[in-house]
Design an enzyme around this catalytic site. Sequence first.
Site, PDB file in Angstrom:
ATOM      1  CB  CYS A  16      13.190   8.613   7.549  1.00 42.88           C
ATOM      2  SG  CYS A  16      14.515   7.436   6.784  1.00 42.88           S
ATOM      3  CE  LYS A  38      -1.777   2.729   2.990  1.00 41.60           C
ATOM      4  NZ  LYS A  38      -1.815   4.013   2.095  1.00 41.60           N
ATOM      5  CD  GLU A  48      10.254  12.474  11.910  1.00 48.16           C
ATOM      6  OE1 GLU A  48       9.206  11.953  11.982  1.00 48.16           O
ATOM      7  OE2 GLU A  48      11.201  11.809  10.867  1.00 48.16           O
ATOM      8  N   GLY A  74       3.456   3.461  13.613  1.00 47.11           N
ATOM      9  CA  GLY A  74       4.094   2.356  13.767  1.00 47.11           C
ATOM     10  C   GLY A  74       3.749   1.678  15.113  1.00 47.11           C
ATOM     11  CD  GLU A 133      13.756   0.274   8.640  1.00 48.04           C
ATOM     12  OE1 GLU A 133      14.235   1.297   9.036  1.00 48.04           O
ATOM     13  OE2 GLU A 133      14.163  -0.863   8.403  1.00 48.04           O
ATOM     14  CB  SER A 175       4.433   8.789  11.762  1.00 43.66           C
ATOM     15  OG  SER A 175       3.384   8.111  11.668  1.00 43.66           O
TER      16      SER A 175
HETATM   17  P1  NAD Z   1       2.529   7.986   8.075  1.00 46.55           P
HETATM   18  O1  NAD Z   1       3.054   6.916   9.474  1.00 46.55           O
HETATM   19  O2  NAD Z   1       1.343   9.013   8.196  1.00 46.55           O
HETATM   20  O3  NAD Z   1       2.047   7.107   6.836  1.00 46.55           O
HETATM   21  C1  NAD Z   1       2.852   6.025   6.507  1.00 46.55           C
HETATM   22  C2  NAD Z   1       1.836   5.066   5.734  1.00 46.55           C
HETATM   23  O4  NAD Z   1       0.978   4.452   6.640  1.00 46.55           O
HETATM   24  C3  NAD Z   1       1.071   5.703   4.680  1.00 46.55           C
HETATM   25  O5  NAD Z   1       0.772   4.872   3.541  1.00 46.55           O
HETATM   26  C4  NAD Z   1      -0.240   5.661   5.332  1.00 46.55           C
HETATM   27  O6  NAD Z   1      -1.419   5.702   4.402  1.00 46.55           O
HETATM   28  C5  NAD Z   1      -0.382   4.515   6.127  1.00 46.55           C
HETATM   29  N1  NAD Z   1      -1.161   4.471   7.272  1.00 46.55           N
HETATM   30  C6  NAD Z   1      -1.453   5.658   8.221  1.00 46.55           C
HETATM   31  N2  NAD Z   1      -2.215   5.008   9.291  1.00 46.55           N
HETATM   32  C7  NAD Z   1      -2.287   3.691   9.083  1.00 46.55           C
HETATM   33  C8  NAD Z   1      -2.789   2.893  10.109  1.00 46.55           C
HETATM   34  N3  NAD Z   1      -3.435   3.230  11.381  1.00 46.55           N
HETATM   35  N4  NAD Z   1      -2.491   1.688   9.843  1.00 46.55           N
HETATM   36  C9  NAD Z   1      -2.012   1.146   8.588  1.00 46.55           C
HETATM   37  N5  NAD Z   1      -1.247   2.173   7.984  1.00 46.55           N
HETATM   38  C10 NAD Z   1      -1.337   3.442   7.955  1.00 46.55           C
HETATM   39  O7  NAD Z   1       3.854   8.437   7.707  1.00 46.55           O
HETATM   40  P2  NAD Z   1       4.199   9.468   6.653  1.00 46.55           P
HETATM   41  O8  NAD Z   1       3.676  10.883   7.093  1.00 46.55           O
HETATM   42  O9  NAD Z   1       3.610   9.142   5.319  1.00 46.55           O
HETATM   43  O10 NAD Z   1       5.588   9.448   6.350  1.00 46.55           O
HETATM   44  C11 NAD Z   1       6.473  10.319   7.280  1.00 46.55           C
HETATM   45  C12 NAD Z   1       7.170   9.526   8.352  1.00 46.55           C
HETATM   46  O11 NAD Z   1       7.725   8.358   7.949  1.00 46.55           O
HETATM   47  C13 NAD Z   1       8.286  10.303   9.305  1.00 46.55           C
HETATM   48  O12 NAD Z   1       7.980   9.881  10.541  1.00 46.55           O
HETATM   49  C14 NAD Z   1       9.587   9.728   8.542  1.00 46.55           C
HETATM   50  O13 NAD Z   1      10.799   9.814   9.597  1.00 46.55           O
HETATM   51  C15 NAD Z   1       9.150   8.158   8.489  1.00 46.55           C
HETATM   52  N6  NAD Z   1      10.083   7.450   7.405  1.00 46.55           N
HETATM   53  C16 NAD Z   1      10.830   6.680   8.173  1.00 46.55           C
HETATM   54  C17 NAD Z   1      11.788   5.927   7.068  1.00 46.55           C
HETATM   55  C18 NAD Z   1      12.698   4.715   7.774  1.00 46.55           C
HETATM   56  O14 NAD Z   1      13.406   4.088   7.058  1.00 46.55           O
HETATM   57  N7  NAD Z   1      13.043   4.782   9.175  1.00 46.55           N
HETATM   58  C19 NAD Z   1      11.607   6.113   5.944  1.00 46.55           C
HETATM   59  C20 NAD Z   1      10.807   7.078   5.247  1.00 46.55           C
HETATM   60  C21 NAD Z   1       9.976   7.804   6.276  1.00 46.55           C
END
Ligand code: NAD
Length: 501
Positions: free
Chosen positions: A310, A202, A411, A259, A276, A255
């Site tokens: 990230c 997804k 962050e 997570g 991650e 995020s």
């Molecule tokens: P997010 O957590 O809002 O969303 C990430 C994904 O999860 C999206 O596809 C979203 O639709 C989905 N999602 C949201 N709520 C969900 C739920 N309850 N159940 C299942 N899926 C759900 O994060 P974002 O705003 O898209 O991305 C930014 C974050 O990602 C930052 O915190 C960044 O640090 C982190 N990030 C980490 C890495 C790493 O390798 N550690 C890499 C890239 C981004």
Amino acid sequence: MTTPSPQDTTAPDAPAAPADGVPWEYSAAPERTPVKIDDRCRLFIGGKFVAPKSRKHFPTINPATEQTLAEIADGGPKDVDAAVAAARAAQPKWAKLRPQERAKYVFRIARRIQERSRELAVLETMDGGKPIKESRDIDVPLAAQHFFYHAGWCDKLACAFAGRTPRPIGVCGQIIPWNFPLLMLAWKIAPAIACGNTSVLKPAETTPLTALRFAEICREVELPDGVVNIVTGGPETGRLLVEHPDVDKIAFTGSTEVGRRIARSCAERRRRLTLELGGKSPHVVFEDASIDQAVEGIVQGIYFNQGHVCCAGSRLLVQESIREPFIRKLEHRMNSLRVGDPLDKNTDVGAVNSRAQLKTIEHYLDVGQEEGATFHQVSATGAGALPKKGYWCRPCFFSDVQPSHVVAREEIFGPVLVVMTFRTPEEAIARANDTPYGLAAGVWTDKGARMFEMARRLKAGVIWCNTYNRFDAASPFGGYRESGFGREGGQHGLRAYVELT
Ligand code: NAD
């Protein structure tokens, strides 16, 4: 006739030299590779593009223009069921395929990514707002490299874990964020399918287009139906996938807040999980470092992708003795960055990914100023005039920051750096580790012994010395503590996609 160089002021078309203090103006250099985008995009399930059973769609927007690029299918419960069923049906046959044959498919995917790289880069930039030079030179080549690398593992898996026999896990539910859409897809799908699993992926709701183009590539290379399935949608679609009873493993990048929720849900279901998550990664700059090299690495590490990385080095710890010259040089370099049209090859800093993310960044800019930190931002003239439409944040940093300040702890995920100082190496280590995260760190010093000592004592999954944000498919990446667990890339990354007996 020789081509006049931009510095050759005698050339007929050369720009007039600017007056003192006025930045050079560059001509626009937009990437013109034509990219066709369907008005309405479908889901990719069982090797076919299908309309969503939910009958729902949502728009994906170009954050640099606020124009709708396409209507995207919003996967509902029946769509997630269908994708998981397709992945389940395909898995035994895929796992039994001779490893050399599996490798050929993974290799062909890598080649097609290379062949379609211009189109993928333009699409990534239009959908996500990142500068074309980033998507063209970093995201897409690294995505191809990930498939090449894992193609090589397919027929060597039996030797990867000494004395143990690896077996595929089964159906993997994979959820990715918007900051590196194609690259995160590659980090997830390449090891999963190389190890004989099947995938339901997804993508993030604001950047689904390259994942759907990847689905076309799966068809072009005749990947068996159901090995890769792409279900677009928002958080609810992600939740449905995480909670689906027939998924064997969840791999999530996003995020820390989401997570945590996913970790709880997977714990209740005793489901395998890798996470991650976010970061607040420190740079530690010692007085013996090459200041110019450190400034360049720090500027690239935080500003070049609008801070949407990230592991962005968003906390700078600089030794007190070099604070003044360092801040001066940092400000000077920051002022030379060009913010604007992400499709322009001269652009360093593109558009913020969404209105919501821009609001979050602006909130932190207010908080930092209320907390009493000194705010430095690229001047409007320095950055070039910002387009009237779109979501923009000029690169900036806060100095005079205390470790207790909100901007030093949370962050921000934008082009915002916080600058603090330290006096001794002990104090640097204590301050760098004073965070619930532990994704990455940068150390800048001329002394080899100091580098190793810092690398040993900093609590971060990745530590770069005298460089930053270097990635390689053969090198594992991942965090400590609230930055997640599990590794992606390298031999360590394979471990998350096999059962060992
Ligand atoms: P997010 O957590 O809002 O969303 C990430 C994904 O999860 C999206 O596809 C979203 O639709 C989905 N999602 C949201 N709520 C969900 C739920 N309850 N159940 C299942 N899926 C759900 O994060 P974002 O705003 O898209 O991305 C930014 C974050 O990602 C930052 O915190 C960044 O640090 C982190 N990030 C980490 C890495 C790493 O390798 N550690 C890499 C890239 C981004």
